[in-house]
Each structure stands twice: as structure tokens, then as C-alpha cells.
Design an enzyme around this catalytic site. Sequence first.
Site, mmCIF file in Angstrom:
data_model
loop_
_atom_site.group_PDB
_atom_site.id
_atom_site.type_symbol
_atom_site.label_atom_id
_atom_site.label_comp_id
_atom_site.label_asym_id
_atom_site.label_seq_id
_atom_site.Cartn_x
_atom_site.Cartn_y
_atom_site.Cartn_z
ATOM 1 N N HIS A 120 -0.843 -0.932 16.497
ATOM 2 C CA HIS A 120 -0.201 -0.551 15.326
ATOM 3 C C HIS A 120 1.075 -0.118 16.400
ATOM 4 C CE1 HIS A 120 -3.530 0.858 13.440
ATOM 5 N NE2 HIS A 120 -2.819 1.301 12.825
ATOM 6 N N GLU A 159 -4.668 -7.159 2.240
ATOM 7 C CA GLU A 159 -3.253 -8.300 2.658
ATOM 8 C C GLU A 159 -2.847 -9.572 2.388
ATOM 9 O OE1 GLU A 159 -4.872 -5.763 4.504
ATOM 10 O OE2 GLU A 159 -3.955 -4.509 5.310
ATOM 11 N N GLU A 218 0.609 -1.440 -0.009
ATOM 12 C CA GLU A 218 0.079 0.131 -0.038
ATOM 13 C C GLU A 218 1.518 1.296 -0.047
ATOM 14 O OE1 GLU A 218 -2.539 -0.800 3.743
ATOM 15 O OE2 GLU A 218 -2.965 -2.651 3.110
#
Lengths: 321, 323
Positions: free
Chosen positions: B128, B59, B29
Site C-alpha cells: 500500500h 479494478e 470504490e
Amino acid sequence: MSSASNETARRVAMLRDMARIRAFEREAVAAMRSGEAPGVVHPSIGQEGVAVGVCANLRRADRITSTHRGHGHAIAKGADARAMMLELHGRAGGSCGGKGGSMHIADFAVGMLGANGVVGAGIPIACGAAQAIRLTKEDAIVACFFGDGAVNRGPFLEGMNWAALYRLPVLFVCEDNGFAAFTRNSAVTAGGGPAVRAEACGVPATAVDGEDVLSVDAVAAELVARIRGGGGPQFLHAKCYRWEGHTGTDAAGYRPAEEAAAARGRDCIRRLAALLDPEEVAAVEAEAAAEMAGHRAAAMAAPWPDPGAAFTDVQDAGAPA
Amino acid sequence: MTRMTFAEAARRALAEEMRRDPLVWALGEDLVQGGIFGQYKGLAEEFGTDRIVSTPISESTIMGAGLGAALCGTRPVVEMRIADFTLCAMDELVSQIAKVRYMFGGQGRAALVVRMPQGMWRNSAAQHSQCLEAWLTHIPGLVVAAPGTPADAAGLLKSAVRSDDPVVLMEPKNLWTAEGEVMEEIAPIPFGVARHAAQGDALTVVTWSAMVPVVEQAARESGIACDVFDLRSLWPWDEAAVIASARRTGRLLVVHEAVTVSGFGAEVVARVVEALGPGGLRAVERLGSPRAPVPFSPPLEDSIRLSPARVADAIRRVAAVGA
Ligand SMILES: Cc1ncc(C[n+]2csc(CCOP(=O)(O)OP(=O)(O)O)c2C)c(N)n1
Ligand SMILES: [Mg+2]
């Protein structure tokens, strides 16, 4: 040769491939049931017309990705049937040296990039194969086989969008046999079905009677020509029926016996055979049966793999000590 | 030697590999825009958008397409954006990429690189910030590398691209802007060879990835003679160097950012104990994160984050046992 005799030769070749797949799988199922072949076998008996009609339009350089029900795809693409039989018997000399088994047969020499034990997993792989083919300017396409159950997995949606986005040379072949394992797929699938989903992502879809190999051949020829011409991906929705259970030992008690009996009446092999010389048909079928019986006997006589082979082909750096 | 950031070193290494080998390409991406850390900056301009491919947020297919492309003779660099998103592509990595060579009896190889920047990155919270290296070292078939300096980011990336094995490259998110010296000519760094970051006789300290600069600073500030190893790659890892050092110092401290429980530090300690015998060490400790998700708020995050001061405390603790 006249075009009529060309056409006859093509039909006989397709009959031979279908007969070989059926004979192969009859032997494989028998070997599984008797315990001679370890593990599990997923027969595609009744669906041979899809694999054969599609692969009749592929060249050796073209690639395919396949599924857990993949013997037919492999044989139709030209894989070595003897090595396949040894493989599902777990023997040395098998397609994968006995490391894969029925569900993981591959034959890279003929562009068969692998059966797959994970539903839908071949779709992203096919997309990447097509991308590599484009990058290296190879003259080839990819045919990606999957079942109707796969359309409920995320990679299906991702892959349709991806292939359409990059206009990849992929023929998606959805073998819609109505069942995902023991469940009628319509009972767990909302919306308009596989073709509608593909078209929503921009992949044009065509439906075909997968139990009529001549129809599959004709439609696949058209779609493959469009793909080779740079037209981007195409989706072939092939309706068919899985005669046997999900595996060689599943009695499929979850569906009415009449339904399976009706499917047997639409046998792709008999429908093509009806158009050919009966003597030739009998000879082709006898040859196929003899070939596969021979492979099964060869598999039983073949040695087991060297136990040390369990530790090879893992990786180069950090290989098992 | 030139001073440059981690991101710039990695960018240069990939650019050089792409110039060297036209079969190398990258997909993920936002790559055409340079990648989220600038590690692909300018590459689309040089190599075109057929080789630097910006993909949809897919993904499974980024990973799976990488495999298909590798099986057809190219050398893809698969970008996961951050390691946490690899969880959306686990089947493709673990059951497809890692298995394909073995399962098909050596007919095909997944010669590709999977880049997955990992770890804490200021205030990015629980989804994250994860360090998942131990998950992947557990998977036969994968090589796992985790650079902690710009020079190693570049050298390991070159090895990863050239390797015929699938290589997982876990760059520390927190270090993309960190600077370090990088050779003019970037040489590939072999897997399984640790960097001997500091020499000393008091104790052996093993670390990798984002903890490398933290441990180096802690070792300097602790006033204790640490024998510090930056493993650089976790599978294979430099067992011989670590075992030899631990045999000499008799004290072992492993420091990693990942959760301590079932972290790769457990493997390091276990191997050393197996090699030296149960009485072979006078002191041993693993220092990692508590078994808690990474929180958002700065003071909360700092209570989980390992600082040089906390590592220095551990160094003193281990050095003091039975001294
Ligand atoms: C991701 C995943 N989930 C579940 C399974 C177990 N499983 C194997 S085959 C199958 C049914 C697949 O149905 P379909 O895609 O229609 O293929 P068919 O068996 O009809 O050829 C299931 C659920 C699997 N192999 N992979
Ligand atoms: Mg089905």
C-alpha cells in the site's frame, strides 16, 4: 409488403451478411497465407450466424465490442468492408490507417468500438459504454461479443456482476466454439459453463444454436427487446464451431477431422439458403465473392501509409517530437 | 487565497468541473462515502449517485468501464483508491486506454482521468505504499501528473478533466491532510510546466509529489542557494526549464520517493546529460528509495523514508563537489 415478403427480405439480408463475412474472411486468409497481408488473421468462418443474427437486431446507434476474431461482428454491424480489407493489408485508407490490423479493427461511425487483442477486454469496455449511454440518456444498447475462453478471465466475472448490479443495457454474446486457441475449452473450465456463471451473477442466460441464424435472430430479438425495455443485461450463449484453425495458418491438428467435417455439415449459410430461392442465393453469394475479391485487389493496389503516420495520434500533451 | 488541505483543494476542483460539465462523472470504490481520503466528500449529495458511482471491488472493470464510457462521449474520473491497486487494472490502462486512439487511427479518444494516490502513507507496508510513476511515464499515450501542493492538486485535476488525453493523476497519499494556499478561482495548470519553487545558483534540484515539501524544507535548511523545480507533471515534463537551470548551475540533484533504480530520476538525468554533453555537469546525484519494499514498522519505514535532513545532506554533497 406483406409480412411474408418482409420475412423473406430479412432472411435474404441475413444471408447476404453471412456470405459477405465468409467471402471477406476467405480472401483475408488467402492474403495472409500468401504473405500479401502481413501479420495474423483469426477467421470466424462457420460462426457467421452468431454475428449476423445478433446484429440484425441492432440499430446504427447501438454499440458493439468485439474480439480478436472480429471481422464478422464488424461487417454485421455495418462496418466498411473495403476499409477493413485495406486495414488488414496495412494500407493507407484502412479502417485505422494501418495502425491496428486485423485484430484491432474499429469503425466508430457504425458503433463498432473495436476488435481487441486481449481476451475478455471488451467486457469492461461494454459495461462502461452502457453506463455512458444511460448517463447521456441516449436511446441505444451495447452488444458485447466474446469467446468461451474469456469466461475464465477475471474481467468476465467483474463485468457480469457490474452489468447486473447497475442493470445496464448490455447483451453479452458468448460465442462458444468449443476452443480457446489450441485447447478444448472444456478441458480447462470447471463447473457448469458460461451460462451458469452469468446467471450466478444475476444475468439471465439463454442458450441458442449459433449455427442456425434464424434461431439466433429470434432469440436475440427477444433479449434485445427486454434490454431496450429497461430489463437490464442479458446473456446469449451461442454454441458454434470454428471451422478453421485458431489463425489462418493453424491446421488444427489437435482435433479430430470428423468433428470439423460434421460442423461443416451444419453450415449456417446452407441452412438458411435451403429456405430461399436458389437463384437468389447464388446471386447473393456471387455478389459477395465479387465484392470481397474487389476489396482485396483494391487493398493490394492501395498505397502504404506515410511512415510519418507512425507518430500521429499518440497523445496531444507530450506527443512524440 | 484560502488555506486548505490537499484533499479539500482536490475536492473543490472536481466539484467545479462537475458543475461546469455534466458529462464529467466519477467511479470507484467508496466514492459515495467520500472516498478514503475525503477527496469526494459531499459530491454524491450534490451530483447524485449516477455521477458519483460507488463500484464493486473490480479494478479491471473500474478502469475498463472508464474507457467504454469515454468512447461514448462522457468524461469519467476513474478512481483506483491507491496506485498499488492499479496493478489489478494494468491491461485496461496500458493496453486499452493508452492505445485506443492510436490503434484505431484516431477514431476514438480515451478522454478520462485515472486518479491513483501513491507512495508511503504512515505504516501501510509494502502493498500500500508504492511509487510507480516511472512505469506509467514509460507508456506512450498517457499523460502523467504528480502534484505536490494543494494548489497544484486542484489545478492539475482541472487540466486532467479537460484534457482529451488519458491523464494519470498520482496524488501523494502522505499529503492529503497537508495544508497550503489555494486561489479562490482555481485555474487549470498546463502539463509540462514546472513550478520554480526556489531560486539559486549553487545547484539545480528537481523533485515532485510527496518529496516537494521535503525538498523545500531541506533547501531552506541547507543554507545553500538551490534552484528547485517541482515538475508537477512527469509526462510531459519541463525539460527546458530543468536543462536551462542545470546549464547555469552545473550541478543536478533529483529527489524522488520511488526506488532510485530505473526511477524517473534516471530519465531526468539522462536528458540533461544528453542536452549538455557528457562534460556538462560538475556533479550529479539521484536520491530515492533503496531497491527494497516499503516495510511496516515505524523505525524500519523511517530508514527508507527520505527526510529533510537526508535531502539536505545530499544538497550539501552535490554542492561541494569540485567547489
Ligand atoms: C489475456 C489474453 N491471454 C491470452 C491471449 C492469447 N489468445 C488469443 S485468442 C486466444 C483464445 C481465445 O479463445 P476464445 O475466447 O474462446 O475465443 P476464440 O478464439 O475461440 O474465438 C488466446 C489464448 C490473449 N489474446 N489475451
Ligand atoms: Mg472459443
